[in-house]
Design a protein around this motif. Structure first.
Motif, PDB file in Angstrom:
ATOM      1  N   GLY A  95       0.803  -1.223   0.000  1.00 57.06           N
ATOM      2  CA  GLY A  95       0.000   0.000   0.000  1.00 57.06           C
ATOM      3  C   GLY A  95       0.832   1.267   0.000  1.00 57.06           C
ATOM      4  N   ALA A  96       2.106   1.154   0.379  1.00 52.76           N
ATOM      5  CA  ALA A  96       2.967   2.335   0.396  1.00 52.76           C
ATOM      6  C   ALA A  96       3.106   2.958  -0.992  1.00 52.76           C
ATOM      7  CB  ALA A  96       4.339   1.979   0.954  1.00 52.76           C
ATOM      8  N   PHE A  97       2.989   2.132  -2.032  1.00 59.13           N
ATOM      9  CA  PHE A  97       3.184   2.634  -3.391  1.00 59.13           C
ATOM     10  C   PHE A  97       1.865   2.795  -4.148  1.00 59.13           C
ATOM     11  CE2 PHE A  97       7.131   0.579  -2.159  1.00 59.13           C
ATOM     12  CZ  PHE A  97       8.071   1.550  -2.504  1.00 59.13           C
ATOM     13  N   PRO A 102       7.220  14.529  -7.407  1.00 57.32           N
ATOM     14  CA  PRO A 102       8.083  15.194  -6.426  1.00 57.32           C
ATOM     15  C   PRO A 102       8.721  14.178  -5.472  1.00 57.32           C
ATOM     16  CG  PRO A 102       5.932  16.257  -6.565  1.00 57.32           C
ATOM     17  CD  PRO A 102       5.821  14.978  -7.324  1.00 57.32           C
ATOM     18  N   ARG A 103       9.850  14.573  -4.894  1.00 57.60           N
ATOM     19  CA  ARG A 103      10.557  13.663  -3.997  1.00 57.60           C
ATOM     20  C   ARG A 103       9.759  13.352  -2.740  1.00 57.60           C
ATOM     21  NH1 ARG A 103      16.522  16.560  -4.275  1.00 57.60           N
ATOM     22  NH2 ARG A 103      16.851  16.260  -6.528  1.00 57.60           N
ATOM     23  N   ALA A 104       8.854  14.250  -2.360  1.00 53.76           N
ATOM     24  CA  ALA A 104       8.055  14.006  -1.160  1.00 53.76           C
ATOM     25  C   ALA A 104       7.197  12.750  -1.309  1.00 53.76           C
ATOM     26  CB  ALA A 104       7.174  15.208  -0.855  1.00 53.76           C
ATOM     27  N   PHE A 105       6.721  12.475  -2.523  1.00 55.70           N
ATOM     28  CA  PHE A 105       5.933  11.267  -2.733  1.00 55.70           C
ATOM     29  C   PHE A 105       6.788  10.015  -2.518  1.00 55.70           C
ATOM     30  CE2 PHE A 105       1.871  12.759  -4.121  1.00 55.70           C
ATOM     31  CZ  PHE A 105       2.101  14.022  -4.631  1.00 55.70           C
ATOM     32  N   TRP A 106       8.019  10.065  -3.041  1.00 57.84           N
ATOM     33  CA  TRP A 106       8.913   8.933  -2.842  1.00 57.84           C
ATOM     34  C   TRP A 106       9.305   8.793  -1.372  1.00 57.84           C
ATOM     35  CZ3 TRP A 106       9.176   5.511  -6.505  1.00 57.84           C
ATOM     36  CH2 TRP A 106       8.969   5.902  -7.837  1.00 57.84           C
ATOM     37  N   ALA A 113       6.435   7.069   0.355  1.00 59.94           N
ATOM     38  CA  ALA A 113       6.390   5.649  -0.006  1.00 59.94           C
ATOM     39  C   ALA A 113       7.503   4.865   0.689  1.00 59.94           C
ATOM     40  CB  ALA A 113       6.495   5.501  -1.521  1.00 59.94           C
ATOM     41  N   LEU A 114       8.721   5.400   0.688  1.00 59.94           N
ATOM     42  CA  LEU A 114       9.832   4.711   1.338  1.00 59.94           C
ATOM     43  C   LEU A 114       9.616   4.597   2.840  1.00 59.94           C
ATOM     44  CD1 LEU A 114      13.055   6.053  -0.432  1.00 59.94           C
ATOM     45  CD2 LEU A 114      12.264   3.682  -0.343  1.00 59.94           C
ATOM     46  N   GLY A 115       9.119   5.668   3.452  1.00 56.95           N
ATOM     47  CA  GLY A 115       8.882   5.643   4.896  1.00 56.95           C
ATOM     48  C   GLY A 115       7.857   4.593   5.283  1.00 56.95           C
ATOM     49  N   HIS A 116       6.742   4.549   4.554  1.00 60.02           N
ATOM     50  CA  HIS A 116       5.705   3.561   4.870  1.00 60.02           C
ATOM     51  C   HIS A 116       6.171   2.142   4.536  1.00 60.02           C
ATOM     52  CE1 HIS A 116       2.060   6.521   4.920  1.00 60.02           C
ATOM     53  NE2 HIS A 116       3.048   6.876   5.725  1.00 60.02           N
ATOM     54  N   PHE A 117       6.909   1.994   3.424  1.00 57.74           N
ATOM     55  CA  PHE A 117       7.434   0.666   3.078  1.00 57.74           C
ATOM     56  C   PHE A 117       8.399   0.180   4.156  1.00 57.74           C
ATOM     57  CE2 PHE A 117      10.391  -2.204   0.896  1.00 57.74           C
ATOM     58  CZ  PHE A 117       9.498  -3.102   0.329  1.00 57.74           C
ATOM     59  N   GLY A 118       9.260   1.071   4.648  1.00 58.03           N
ATOM     60  CA  GLY A 118      10.170   0.704   5.726  1.00 58.03           C
ATOM     61  C   GLY A 118       9.438   0.310   6.995  1.00 58.03           C
ATOM     62  N   LEU A 130      15.286   2.258   5.682  1.00 65.64           N
ATOM     63  CA  LEU A 130      14.371   2.722   4.633  1.00 65.64           C
ATOM     64  C   LEU A 130      13.553   3.919   5.110  1.00 65.64           C
ATOM     65  CD1 LEU A 130      13.130  -0.709   3.235  1.00 65.64           C
ATOM     66  CD2 LEU A 130      14.657   0.928   2.100  1.00 65.64           C
ATOM     67  N   MET A 131      13.134   3.912   6.369  1.00 62.04           N
ATOM     68  CA  MET A 131      12.390   5.065   6.898  1.00 62.04           C
ATOM     69  C   MET A 131      13.262   6.310   6.940  1.00 62.04           C
ATOM     70  SD  MET A 131       9.859   3.559   9.862  1.00 62.04           S
ATOM     71  CE  MET A 131      10.821   2.169  10.477  1.00 62.04           C
TER      72      MET A 131
END
Length: 249
Positions: free
Chosen positions: A63-65, A90-94, A97-102, A228-229
């Protein structure tokens, strides 16, 4: 909080549509449910909460992505247009996604090591073998060693098993001579994302010793998720849209 994590980025500020956001997560929910059912079906003696934990981890990680996939416009748009949209995000979206995936990766590691950890406590003499998680630990004996500020008894174990070459692990009990302070020096070896952990009790006069061995599956995912977070936070902070200009004096 974990259930809400994939939903939050899909909601517009002050005008979010919860039903529409949930519709974009049907596929993610299906994969999460399939993951929970598979873990429950193919594991033995595992509590139901373990299967739910794995399903929840899949829900958070995939769901992070969801927002990034939505903004790509697939399958409505062609692949070329989708890649152009992806490059322009924008980098904020990535970062989100990385924070939630982590967070999901860390959750996966916590659930795995809490549920499927194997512990063996045995009193062993030279020549004894201990089986744990498909590995064989053969106790070869104690080796006393001395350094400038401590003395130690090192237990030498030969590790064998399918897929690994025979090698040694050497946990020890150590005493610092100045303060007579005893410590235990564990032997930790990493196999992909899992770890084999050996710790010793008191040694006996006949050369036997108490061994405490743990197999910790997927334990390193706890730290990988943290990395990752952190990467997600750095990606968000590097977004030029979120910088605040400071006037020169």
């Amino acid at each position: 909080l974990l259930i809400a994590a994939p939903v939050g980025p899909l909601l517009a500020w002050k005008r979010g549509d919860l039903a529409a956001a949930l519709e974009r997560l049907y596929f993610v929910a299906g994969v999460a449910m399939a993951t929970a059912i598979a873990v429950w079906a193919f594991t033995t003696d595992a509590p139901v909460m373990a299967a739910l934990g794995f399903g929840l981890a899949a829900w958070v990680m995939i769901g992070a992505f969801a927002e990034i996939f939505t903004r790509m416009g697939l399958p409505r748009t062609g692949l070329e247009v989708a890649m152009q949209r992806l490059a322009g995000l924008p980098r904020a979206f990535w970062g989100t996604a990385l924070g939630h995936f982590g967070l999901g990766v860390t959750l996966l590691g916590i659930v795995a090591v809490t549920t499927f950890q194997v512990e063996v406590i045995r009193h062993v003499s030279p020549g004894d073998r201990v089986e744990i998680a498909g590995y064989t630990l053969t106790f070869e004996g104690l080796s006393p060693r001395r350094a400038s500020n401590f003395v130690e008894d090192v237990a030498i174990f030969e590790v064998t098993g399918e897929g690994v070459a025979p090698h040694k692990l050497e946990p020890a009990t150590r005493v610092y001579t100045t303060r007579r302070m005893p410590t235990t020096e564990a032997a930790i070896e990493t196999y992909w994302f899992s770890q084999l952990y050996l710790s010793l009790g008191e040694a006996e006069a006949d050369g036997s010793i108490t061994l405490r061995a743990w197999w910790k599956p997927l334990v390193t995912l706890i730290w990988l998720g943290t990395v990752l977070m952190v990467a997600g936070g750095i990606a968000s902070l590097s977004d030029r849209r979120l910088r605040v200009g400071a006037p020169r004096p």
